[in-house]
Motif scaffolding. Structure first.
Motif, PDB file in Angstrom:
ATOM      1  N   TRP A 169     -10.715  -1.633 -13.234  1.00  0.00           N
ATOM      2  CA  TRP A 169     -10.336  -0.589 -13.564  1.00  0.00           C
ATOM      3  C   TRP A 169      -8.908  -0.473 -14.330  1.00  0.00           C
ATOM      4  O   TRP A 169      -8.127  -1.184 -13.796  1.00  0.00           O
ATOM      5  CB  TRP A 169     -10.356   0.388 -12.039  1.00  0.00           C
ATOM      6  N   PHE A 170      -8.929   0.252 -15.414  1.00  0.00           N
ATOM      7  CA  PHE A 170      -7.471   0.270 -15.944  1.00  0.00           C
ATOM      8  C   PHE A 170      -7.049   1.862 -16.256  1.00  0.00           C
ATOM      9  O   PHE A 170      -8.092   2.559 -16.460  1.00  0.00           O
ATOM     10  CB  PHE A 170      -7.580  -0.562 -17.354  1.00  0.00           C
ATOM     11  N   TRP A 171      -5.784   2.018 -15.884  1.00  0.00           N
ATOM     12  CA  TRP A 171      -5.461   3.365 -16.116  1.00  0.00           C
ATOM     13  C   TRP A 171      -4.299   3.268 -17.209  1.00  0.00           C
ATOM     14  O   TRP A 171      -3.340   2.382 -17.434  1.00  0.00           O
ATOM     15  CB  TRP A 171      -4.518   4.057 -14.971  1.00  0.00           C
ATOM     16  N   PHE A 172      -4.155   4.516 -18.081  1.00  0.00           N
ATOM     17  CA  PHE A 172      -3.174   4.600 -19.142  1.00  0.00           C
ATOM     18  C   PHE A 172      -2.450   6.024 -18.575  1.00  0.00           C
ATOM     19  O   PHE A 172      -3.039   6.919 -18.330  1.00  0.00           O
ATOM     20  CB  PHE A 172      -3.791   4.985 -20.387  1.00  0.00           C
ATOM     21  N   ASP A 173      -1.135   5.750 -18.370  1.00  0.00           N
ATOM     22  CA  ASP A 173      -0.584   7.111 -17.818  1.00  0.00           C
ATOM     23  C   ASP A 173      -0.773   7.739 -16.843  1.00  0.00           C
ATOM     24  O   ASP A 173      -0.940   8.986 -16.729  1.00  0.00           O
ATOM     25  CB  ASP A 173      -0.229   8.039 -19.204  1.00  0.00           C
ATOM     26  N   PRO A 174      -0.939   7.053 -15.522  1.00  0.00           N
ATOM     27  CA  PRO A 174      -1.674   7.504 -14.494  1.00  0.00           C
ATOM     28  C   PRO A 174      -0.344   8.304 -13.564  1.00  0.00           C
ATOM     29  O   PRO A 174       0.808   8.228 -14.113  1.00  0.00           O
ATOM     30  CB  PRO A 174      -2.126   6.589 -13.472  1.00  0.00           C
ATOM     31  N   PRO A 175      -0.839   9.282 -12.951  1.00  0.00           N
ATOM     32  CA  PRO A 175       0.466   9.902 -12.094  1.00  0.00           C
ATOM     33  C   PRO A 175       1.170   9.200 -11.135  1.00  0.00           C
ATOM     34  O   PRO A 175       2.372   9.321 -11.315  1.00  0.00           O
ATOM     35  CB  PRO A 175      -0.270  11.040 -11.365  1.00  0.00           C
ATOM     36  N   PHE A 176       0.819   8.091 -10.913  1.00  0.00           N
ATOM     37  CA  PHE A 176       1.612   7.096 -10.123  1.00  0.00           C
ATOM     38  C   PHE A 176       2.207   6.091 -10.860  1.00  0.00           C
ATOM     39  O   PHE A 176       3.298   5.429 -10.307  1.00  0.00           O
ATOM     40  CB  PHE A 176       0.698   6.478  -8.924  1.00  0.00           C
ATOM     41  N   CYS A 177       1.991   6.119 -12.108  1.00  0.00           N
ATOM     42  CA  CYS A 177       2.777   5.077 -13.104  1.00  0.00           C
ATOM     43  C   CYS A 177       2.934   5.965 -14.361  1.00  0.00           C
ATOM     44  O   CYS A 177       2.422   5.464 -15.448  1.00  0.00           O
ATOM     45  CB  CYS A 177       2.055   3.762 -13.267  1.00  0.00           C
ATOM     46  N   PRO A 178       3.862   6.981 -14.368  1.00  0.00           N
ATOM     47  CA  PRO A 178       3.720   7.750 -15.468  1.00  0.00           C
ATOM     48  C   PRO A 178       4.213   7.003 -16.771  1.00  0.00           C
ATOM     49  O   PRO A 178       5.367   6.275 -16.692  1.00  0.00           O
ATOM     50  CB  PRO A 178       4.762   8.841 -15.330  1.00  0.00           C
ATOM     51  N   GLY A 179       3.652   7.197 -17.892  1.00  0.00           N
ATOM     52  CA  GLY A 179       4.106   6.471 -19.247  1.00  0.00           C
ATOM     53  C   GLY A 179       3.735   5.143 -19.002  1.00  0.00           C
ATOM     54  O   GLY A 179       4.059   4.489 -20.284  1.00  0.00           O
ATOM     55  N   GLY A 180       3.228   4.522 -18.119  1.00  0.00           N
ATOM     56  CA  GLY A 180       2.704   3.376 -18.332  1.00  0.00           C
ATOM     57  C   GLY A 180       1.272   3.034 -17.866  1.00  0.00           C
ATOM     58  O   GLY A 180       0.533   3.835 -17.912  1.00  0.00           O
ATOM     59  N   GLU A 234       5.118   0.282  -2.416  1.00  0.00           N
ATOM     60  CA  GLU A 234       4.220   1.260  -1.441  1.00  0.00           C
ATOM     61  C   GLU A 234       3.618   2.587  -2.297  1.00  0.00           C
ATOM     62  O   GLU A 234       2.403   2.930  -2.440  1.00  0.00           O
ATOM     63  CB  GLU A 234       4.753   1.676  -0.053  1.00  0.00           C
ATOM     64  N   PRO A 235       4.688   3.233  -2.893  1.00  0.00           N
ATOM     65  CA  PRO A 235       4.435   4.579  -3.604  1.00  0.00           C
ATOM     66  C   PRO A 235       3.283   4.217  -4.785  1.00  0.00           C
ATOM     67  O   PRO A 235       2.409   4.914  -5.015  1.00  0.00           O
ATOM     68  CB  PRO A 235       5.563   4.978  -4.191  1.00  0.00           C
ATOM     69  N   LEU A 236       3.454   3.030  -5.315  1.00  0.00           N
ATOM     70  CA  LEU A 236       2.462   2.728  -6.303  1.00  0.00           C
ATOM     71  C   LEU A 236       1.043   2.441  -5.836  1.00  0.00           C
ATOM     72  O   LEU A 236       0.122   3.048  -6.207  1.00  0.00           O
ATOM     73  CB  LEU A 236       3.040   1.291  -7.087  1.00  0.00           C
ATOM     74  N   ILE A 237       1.048   1.960  -4.535  1.00  0.00           N
ATOM     75  CA  ILE A 237      -0.302   1.594  -4.063  1.00  0.00           C
ATOM     76  C   ILE A 237      -1.035   2.746  -3.588  1.00  0.00           C
ATOM     77  O   ILE A 237      -2.186   3.014  -3.754  1.00  0.00           O
ATOM     78  CB  ILE A 237      -0.119   0.384  -2.855  1.00  0.00           C
ATOM     79  N   THR A 238      -0.447   3.494  -2.916  1.00  0.00           N
ATOM     80  CA  THR A 238      -0.638   4.904  -2.228  1.00  0.00           C
ATOM     81  C   THR A 238      -1.012   6.071  -3.498  1.00  0.00           C
ATOM     82  O   THR A 238      -1.907   6.594  -3.237  1.00  0.00           O
ATOM     83  CB  THR A 238       0.301   5.579  -1.273  1.00  0.00           C
ATOM     84  N   GLY A 239      -0.165   5.874  -4.700  1.00  0.00           N
ATOM     85  CA  GLY A 239      -0.436   6.762  -5.756  1.00  0.00           C
ATOM     86  C   GLY A 239      -1.873   6.085  -6.328  1.00  0.00           C
ATOM     87  O   GLY A 239      -2.764   7.213  -6.724  1.00  0.00           O
ATOM     88  N   MET A 240      -2.105   4.857  -6.158  1.00  0.00           N
ATOM     89  CA  MET A 240      -3.370   4.264  -6.890  1.00  0.00           C
ATOM     90  C   MET A 240      -4.716   4.757  -6.024  1.00  0.00           C
ATOM     91  O   MET A 240      -5.769   4.977  -6.381  1.00  0.00           O
ATOM     92  CB  MET A 240      -3.199   2.877  -7.057  1.00  0.00           C
ATOM     93  N   PHE A 241      -4.562   4.497  -4.684  1.00  0.00           N
ATOM     94  CA  PHE A 241      -5.594   4.709  -3.725  1.00  0.00           C
ATOM     95  C   PHE A 241      -5.623   5.767  -2.738  1.00  0.00           C
ATOM     96  O   PHE A 241      -6.461   6.158  -2.272  1.00  0.00           O
ATOM     97  CB  PHE A 241      -5.617   3.357  -2.702  1.00  0.00           C
ATOM     98  N   GLY A 242      -4.494   6.644  -2.796  1.00  0.00           N
ATOM     99  CA  GLY A 242      -4.314   7.775  -2.152  1.00  0.00           C
ATOM    100  C   GLY A 242      -3.272   7.669  -0.864  1.00  0.00           C
ATOM    101  O   GLY A 242      -2.935   6.558  -0.468  1.00  0.00           O
ATOM    102  N   ASP A 243      -2.741   8.727  -0.407  1.00  0.00           N
ATOM    103  CA  ASP A 243      -1.692   8.681   0.517  1.00  0.00           C
ATOM    104  C   ASP A 243      -2.489   8.310   1.857  1.00  0.00           C
ATOM    105  O   ASP A 243      -3.425   8.395   1.857  1.00  0.00           O
ATOM    106  CB  ASP A 243      -1.204  10.232   0.605  1.00  0.00           C
ATOM    107  N   ASN A 244      -1.396   7.764   2.800  1.00  0.00           N
ATOM    108  CA  ASN A 244      -1.988   7.283   3.949  1.00  0.00           C
ATOM    109  C   ASN A 244      -3.085   5.988   3.909  1.00  0.00           C
ATOM    110  O   ASN A 244      -3.619   5.570   4.894  1.00  0.00           O
ATOM    111  CB  ASN A 244      -2.682   8.384   4.888  1.00  0.00           C
ATOM    112  N   THR A 245      -3.022   5.498   2.667  1.00  0.00           N
ATOM    113  CA  THR A 245      -3.792   4.251   2.594  1.00  0.00           C
ATOM    114  C   THR A 245      -3.165   3.082   3.509  1.00  0.00           C
ATOM    115  O   THR A 245      -1.930   3.104   3.347  1.00  0.00           O
ATOM    116  CB  THR A 245      -3.975   3.654   1.023  1.00  0.00           C
ATOM    117  N   GLU A 246      -3.803   2.562   4.498  1.00  0.00           N
ATOM    118  CA  GLU A 246      -3.459   1.253   5.231  1.00  0.00           C
ATOM    119  C   GLU A 246      -3.608  -0.172   4.334  1.00  0.00           C
ATOM    120  O   GLU A 246      -4.799  -0.335   3.922  1.00  0.00           O
ATOM    121  CB  GLU A 246      -3.751   1.300   6.462  1.00  0.00           C
TER     122      GLU A 246
END
Lengths: 77, 531
Positions: free
Chosen positions: B229-240, B274-286
């Motif tokens: 999976w590849f994202w352009f400009d996702p909300p968890f990594c804006p502009g990246g 951590e915010p990058l990971i939870t941004g990618m997979f969802g809040d409260n991701t363990e």
């Protein structure tokens, strides 16, 4: 023999000219660049033939009589 | 001798320096470096019956987060080397990639890296580099004609009358080793390249990328599909950009583009990751951290890979940005291209000039890989406003219009490089509407009725083969593989009406004919070994 048609190929030039320029009206510079880029891509795809496109790009390139200016996106090597 | 900054995955004992006759022995070839490229070269040569000596500065297999995506050509090579099953069992296979943009839930584009189905290997297998190295080392340690010298560091190299002399340093004493050939697989900071003062020109990219290998825990130990999976400009990594791959052991490789001017130490702190990971997979991701690091990259290559007795392969010869998985994969292809040629030269079955074709073919491959990975990098990190305008234009158009999607470049994934106009190829004299042309890698196909093999590439093995589609093969001293002309394989090779292919030991097509006679094959074979 060129593929790109640079003879007159349409009518109502003023209408078309206004359309193209108006695409950019009210846009910031960045928005304008993006809108023009989209237009280029849409039309490139419609034309389809990469050789025609290469000729068009050659016509579009600025002619510099001063020394060659290097561009930032130089050869990857 | 442990490099203190590198964490070992598997520690090896430092090998004692050679004694007595073994010390003074002149070698036919020595391999320097114990990464995938050195190890594959060693295994290739060992299986061809040569006495193999490999020296590595490390006395361990390093841990870390390095290559993970192994492409079809290397997978086919692993099958030939007898380690394919281990790699398949251990790794995570995948074919499908998806592209996401901004906060859109559905992929804007999807691609299948194995468009021709029904082949033995998948398009990619994800496997941590240290697992591959362990599999290769295990295979080598089981062979009697292999001498793996751990903790033997090359400090100097000199050209001699015949070949080269290497000065080697170990914790138990230094020694000199002389050899006809040095195979320099010693990586991006190659000691040998540096000692020989050879250029390594190219381009440095400024953007930093964070690698975060994680493992889900608790309720989040989910079983997601193994897709890239590849994202352009996702909300968890804006502009990246961001990238996600599944690895073995329930580890996920997450990659985030952080930009040019960052504090690297801050970037790998868990609070910042951590915010990058939870941004990618969802809040409260363990999840738990497996590995965090920041990298930048370069695209470089040596002008030539062959310098007299020294042959460079892998990262020592060429470097690419990782988008498209072209680093280890092209290095392994280097090893495959080199091994059969070196074997033929050492056994005097081909002239020394055959090695020059390694340079020709693999420089061509390196250029293709550098071009592709540079283009991907430029798409992901546009270098000026105009370039950014086009990049964003493509992404915006792609969300609504099909035509724009193939422009999206998140990494053109590694495929085998065809060798155009190779001096070893015989040009087609017939009209062909299908099938791999000379210089192209063979395409796999199922073999329905073959006695021993289920797959064509398996039947080709690792020596020259004549593949004849039909009942009456032409006379030849080379080994022949017979395939029916009404078969899936014949469809793929354009030989429903009959035909013959001559295939090289590295499974590249050397020549093909609709109707071959014995002399055709003899001439094409001679050409293919540089004679």
């Amino acid at each position: 023999m060129t593929l790109l048609n640079t003879r007159v190929n349409l009518e109502k030039h003023d209408d078309l000219y206004e359309l193209i320029v108006d695409l950019n009206s009210g846009l910031t510079e960045a928005e304008s660049r993006k809108a023009n880029a989209k237009l280029v891509l849409l039309l490139a795809n419609h034309i389809g033939d990469p050789d025609i496109f290469r000729e068009a790009i050659a016509c579009a390139k600025p002619r510099r009589t001063a020394k060659l200016q290097s561009t930032p996106d130089a050869d990857p090597r | 001798m442990n490099r203190s900054s590198i964490r070992p995955y598997c520690v090896k004992q430092v090998s004692p320096p050679p004694q007595n006759e073994n010390r003074a022995r002149h070698h036919a070839f020595v391999i320097v470096g114990s990464g995938p490229v050195g190890l594959v070269t060693a295994l290739e040569m060992a299986r061809k019956g040569h006495q193999v000596t490999l020296v590595s500065a490390f006395d361990f297999i390093p841990h870390g987060s390095k290559a993970i995506c192994f492409a079809k050509q290397p997978l086919d090579i692993f099958n030939r080397l007898g380690i394919g099953e281990s790699v398949l069992r251990r790794g995570v296979s995948w074919n499908v990639g998806k592209l996401f943009w901004q906060d859109q839930r559905d992929a804007i584009y999807q691609f299948d890296m194995l468009p021709v189905k029904d082949q033995k290997s998948p398009a990619f297998i994800n496997l941590q580099q240290y697992y591959l190295e362990e599999i290769l080392v295990d295979a080598l340690e089981a062979m009697e004609n292999v001498d793996l010298r751990w903790g033997h560091k090359v400090t100097d190299i000199n050209f001699g009358e015949c070949g080269a002399a290497l000065n080697i340093s170990t914790t138990q004493g230094d020694y000199e080793l002389t050899t006809d050939f040095v195979i320099a697989c010693d990586g991006s900071k190659s000691t040998i390249r540096t000692q020989l003062k050879l250029n390594f020109e190219g381009r440095v990219f400024e953007d930093n990328f964070l690698i975060a290998d994680i493992r889900f825990s608790g309720r989040d130990a989910q079983d997601r599909a193994p897709e890239r999976w590849f994202w352009f400009d996702p909300p968890f990594c804006p502009g990246g950009t961001a990238l996600l791959h599944k690895q073995p052991d329930q580890v996920w490789r997450c990659d985030f583009q952080l930009g040019a001017n960052i504090d690297r130490d801050e970037a790998i702190k868990p609070d910042n990751v951590e915010p990058l990971i939870t941004g990618m997979f969802g809040d409260n991701t363990e999840f738990e951290k497996v590995w965090y690091s920041v990298y930048t990259f370069q695209c470089r290559r040596m002008e030539r890979f062959v310098h007299g007795p020294v042959i460079f392969a892998g990262d020592s010869a060429h470097l690419v940005s990782p988008f498209g998985a072209r680093g280890a994969n092209s290095g392994i292809a280097d090893a495959e291209n080199l091994a059969w040629k070196l074997d033929f030269v050492l056994r005097e079955k081909a002239p020394l000039s055959l090695l020059e074709t390694f340079n020709y073919e693999r420089v061509m491959a390196a250029d293709e890989n550098i071009l592709n990975s540079s283009r991907s990098t430029d798409f992901m990190s546009p270098i000026n406003d105009a370039s950014r305008a086009y990049r964003d234009a493509v992404l915006e158009l792609a969300s609504e219009h099909e035509f724009a999607r193939p422009f999206i470049n998140s990494g053109r994934l590694s495929t085998a490089t065809p060798y155009h106009e190779s001096p070893l190829s015989t040009a087609d004299r017939d009209e062909w509407r299908a099938g791999p042309p000379p210089g192209y890698p063979c395409l796999d196909a199922p073999l329905e009725k073959h006695r021993h093999y289920d797959w064509l590439l398996g039947a080709l093995g690792d020596d020259f083969k004549v593949v004849h589609f039909g009942d009456e093969p032409p006379n030849t001293e080379l080994e022949c593989v017979l395939v029916p002309s009404d078969s899936e394989a014949a469809d793929r090779y354009g030989t429903n009406g009959g035909g013959t292919y001559l295939v090289r030991p590295d499974q590249i097509v050397a020549a093909r004919w609709k109707t071959a006679i014995e002399q055709d094959i003899i001439e094409a074979h001679l050409k293919a070994i540089g004679a």
